[in-house]
Design a protein around this motif. Structure first.
Motif, mmCIF file in Angstrom:
data_model
loop_
_atom_site.group_PDB
_atom_site.id
_atom_site.type_symbol
_atom_site.label_atom_id
_atom_site.label_comp_id
_atom_site.label_asym_id
_atom_site.label_seq_id
_atom_site.Cartn_x
_atom_site.Cartn_y
_atom_site.Cartn_z
ATOM 1 N N GLY A 12 0.823 -1.219 0.000
ATOM 2 C CA GLY A 12 0.000 0.000 0.000
ATOM 3 C C GLY A 12 0.851 1.262 0.000
ATOM 4 N N GLU A 13 0.152 2.386 0.111
ATOM 5 C CA GLU A 13 0.826 3.695 0.077
ATOM 6 C C GLU A 13 1.743 3.846 1.295
ATOM 7 N N GLY A 14 2.941 4.350 1.064
ATOM 8 C CA GLY A 14 3.814 4.763 2.159
ATOM 9 C C GLY A 14 4.484 3.655 2.956
ATOM 10 N N VAL A 15 4.392 2.396 2.496
ATOM 11 C CA VAL A 15 4.986 1.304 3.294
ATOM 12 C C VAL A 15 6.512 1.251 3.175
ATOM 13 N N GLY A 16 7.067 2.006 2.215
ATOM 14 C CA GLY A 16 8.531 2.042 2.086
ATOM 15 C C GLY A 16 9.075 1.364 0.837
ATOM 16 N N LYS A 17 8.239 1.165 -0.173
ATOM 17 C CA LYS A 17 8.684 0.462 -1.385
ATOM 18 C C LYS A 17 9.850 1.182 -2.075
ATOM 19 N N SER A 18 9.687 2.496 -2.297
ATOM 20 C CA SER A 18 10.743 3.227 -3.034
ATOM 21 C C SER A 18 12.034 3.258 -2.222
ATOM 22 N N THR A 19 11.907 3.475 -0.912
ATOM 23 C CA THR A 19 13.078 3.486 -0.024
ATOM 24 C C THR A 19 13.790 2.142 -0.101
ATOM 25 N N ASP A 96 9.417 -0.990 -8.703
ATOM 26 C CA ASP A 96 8.550 -0.460 -7.644
ATOM 27 C C ASP A 96 7.115 -0.517 -8.167
ATOM 28 N N ARG A 149 5.526 12.485 4.524
ATOM 29 C CA ARG A 149 6.356 12.739 3.333
ATOM 30 C C ARG A 149 5.725 13.796 2.426
ATOM 31 N N ALA A 188 7.468 -4.466 7.247
ATOM 32 C CA ALA A 188 8.152 -3.214 6.871
ATOM 33 C C ALA A 188 8.334 -2.272 8.049
ATOM 34 N N GLY A 190 10.139 -0.992 11.707
ATOM 35 C CA GLY A 190 11.529 -0.955 12.185
ATOM 36 C C GLY A 190 12.387 -0.065 11.301
ATOM 37 N N ARG A 191 13.687 -0.094 11.574
ATOM 38 C CA ARG A 191 14.610 0.780 10.827
ATOM 39 C C ARG A 191 14.751 0.306 9.388
ATOM 40 N N VAL A 192 15.091 1.264 8.503
ATOM 41 C CA VAL A 192 15.233 0.964 7.067
ATOM 42 C C VAL A 192 16.182 -0.220 6.861
ATOM 43 N N VAL A 195 14.668 -3.607 7.608
ATOM 44 C CA VAL A 195 13.736 -4.062 6.564
ATOM 45 C C VAL A 195 14.534 -4.572 5.361
HETATM 46 N N1 LIG Z 1 11.600 1.912 7.867
HETATM 47 C C1 LIG Z 1 11.146 3.174 7.861
HETATM 48 N N2 LIG Z 1 10.887 3.813 9.013
HETATM 49 C C2 LIG Z 1 10.404 5.080 9.017
HETATM 50 N N3 LIG Z 1 10.150 5.805 7.905
HETATM 51 C C3 LIG Z 1 10.374 5.198 6.727
HETATM 52 C C4 LIG Z 1 10.877 3.864 6.637
HETATM 53 N N4 LIG Z 1 10.998 3.541 5.333
HETATM 54 C C5 LIG Z 1 10.577 4.610 4.628
HETATM 55 N N5 LIG Z 1 10.227 5.615 5.453
HETATM 56 C C6 LIG Z 1 9.720 6.956 5.083
HETATM 57 O O1 LIG Z 1 8.314 6.782 4.815
HETATM 58 C C7 LIG Z 1 7.926 7.590 3.705
HETATM 59 C C8 LIG Z 1 7.324 6.670 2.637
HETATM 60 O O2 LIG Z 1 8.362 5.841 2.114
HETATM 61 P P1 LIG Z 1 8.433 5.513 0.560
HETATM 62 O O3 LIG Z 1 8.255 6.744 -0.252
HETATM 63 O O4 LIG Z 1 9.640 4.688 0.352
HETATM 64 O O5 LIG Z 1 7.118 4.594 0.467
HETATM 65 P P2 LIG Z 1 6.357 4.016 -0.810
HETATM 66 O O6 LIG Z 1 5.810 2.697 -0.383
HETATM 67 O O7 LIG Z 1 7.249 4.010 -1.995
HETATM 68 O O8 LIG Z 1 5.198 5.081 -0.980
HETATM 69 P P3 LIG Z 1 4.149 5.308 -2.200
HETATM 70 O O9 LIG Z 1 3.371 4.053 -2.372
HETATM 71 O O10 LIG Z 1 3.281 6.414 -1.702
HETATM 72 O O11 LIG Z 1 4.973 5.665 -3.407
HETATM 73 C C9 LIG Z 1 9.172 8.329 3.233
HETATM 74 O O12 LIG Z 1 9.178 9.613 3.826
HETATM 75 C C10 LIG Z 1 10.316 7.476 3.780
HETATM 76 O O13 LIG Z 1 11.481 8.243 4.042
#
Ligand SMILES: Nc1ncnc2c1ncn2[C@@H]1O[C@H](COP(=O)(O)OP(=O)(O)OP(=O)(O)O)[C@@H](O)[C@H]1O
Ligand SMILES: Cc1cn([C@H]2C[C@H](O)[C@@H](COP(=O)(O)O)O2)c(=O)[nH]c1=O
Length: 208
Positions: A12-19, A96, A149, A188, A190-192, A195
């Motif tokens: 889903g949105e914001g779970v950290g995929k791009s990171t 992604d 974000r 997903a 905990g710390r980057v 993960v």
């Molecule tokens: N493990 C983590 N702990 C805390 N914050 C995180 C973690 N991983 C990513 N983030 C932060 O959470 C936000 C969302 O991460 P990211 O953009 O990677 O998610 P995404 O799944 O790609 O989002 P979207 O689906 O909206 O494109 C960013 O600001 C990122 O820096």
């Protein structure tokens, strides 16, 4: 030359995929693997043009069926022009989002899973990843990260209601259950770096 691989990150949105896509790419590069990082919708010139059509404008800009066709058309171009050639050349492609996002998001708008897979069969010759990493967080946590974000600026999909996002999560869960050989659920939280280590563990059997 070792075999190329095709990995996708979903959730889903914001779970950290791009990171995590970036972090996993860096981790694989340190092992001497050539990595291509890409995303959907987009990833090729034509698909990026379609991305603009899909991501901008009012929530109701496209009918659900037109939207499913646009995602399939973008993916067909991306697969043919970029993903297949790079994998065939021995690279590891990390994407992604891919077909499971269409099944989850367009499925949540009433498009039948079999129809989505039929379009994928035609447009992208049914290409499936070697491994799909489904990132999961407790309800609301991904939203909180995405809002922190984006400062509240949501795209056409993120702007939909909680029921829509619950349906998206349920479909991702179902796919992970039904296609356990391909799809691995990854916590997903905990710390980057923690993960990223879970992702590496989940592809250990594919590493050269
Ligand atoms: N493990 C983590 N702990 C805390 N914050 C995180 C973690 N991983 C990513 N983030 C932060 O959470 C936000 C969302 O991460 P990211 O953009 O990677 O998610 P995404 O799944 O790609 O989002 P979207 O689906 O909206 O494109 C960013 O600001 C990122 O820096
Ligand atoms: C590939 C794909 C994506 N979507 C939706 C999911 C997201 O809300 C956006 C993409 O935004 P991101 O910040 O680049 O993740 O598009 C979809 O509905 N169907 C798809 O196939």
């Amino acid at each position: 030359m070792s075999a190329g691989r095709f990995l996708t990150l979903e959730g889903g949105e914001g779970v950290g995929k791009s990171t995590q896509a970036r972090a996993l790419a860096a981790a694989l590069e340190t092992r001497g693997i050539h990595v291509v990082l890409t995303r959907e919708p987009g990833g090729s010139e034509g698909a990026e043009a379609i991305r603009d059509l899909l991501m901008q404008g009012d929530v109701r800009r496209w009918s659900a069926h037109a939207e499913a066709l646009l995602f399939a058309a973008a993916r067909a171009d991306h697969v043919e022009k970029r993903i297949r050639p790079m994998v065939d050349a021995g690279s590891w492609v990390i994407c992604d989002r891919f077909i499971d996002s269409t099944r989850a998001y367009q499925g949540a708008q009433g498009i039948d899973d079999a129809a989505i897979l039929a379009l994928h069969g035609f447009g992208s010759r049914g290409l499936l990843p070697d491994r799909t990493l489904l990132l999961t967080l407790p309800d609301g946590e991904g939203d909180r990260r995405a809002q922190a974000r984006d400062g509240g600026a949501a795209d056409r999909f993120a702007a939909r209601d909680d029921g829509f996002h619950r349906s998206v999560a349920a479909t991702f869960d179902r796919i992970a259950r039904d296609e356990a050989d391909r799809v691995r659920r990854i916590d997903a939280s905990g710390r980057v770096e923690q993960v990223t280590q879970r992702l590496i563990d989940a592809i250990a059997d594919l590493l050269p």
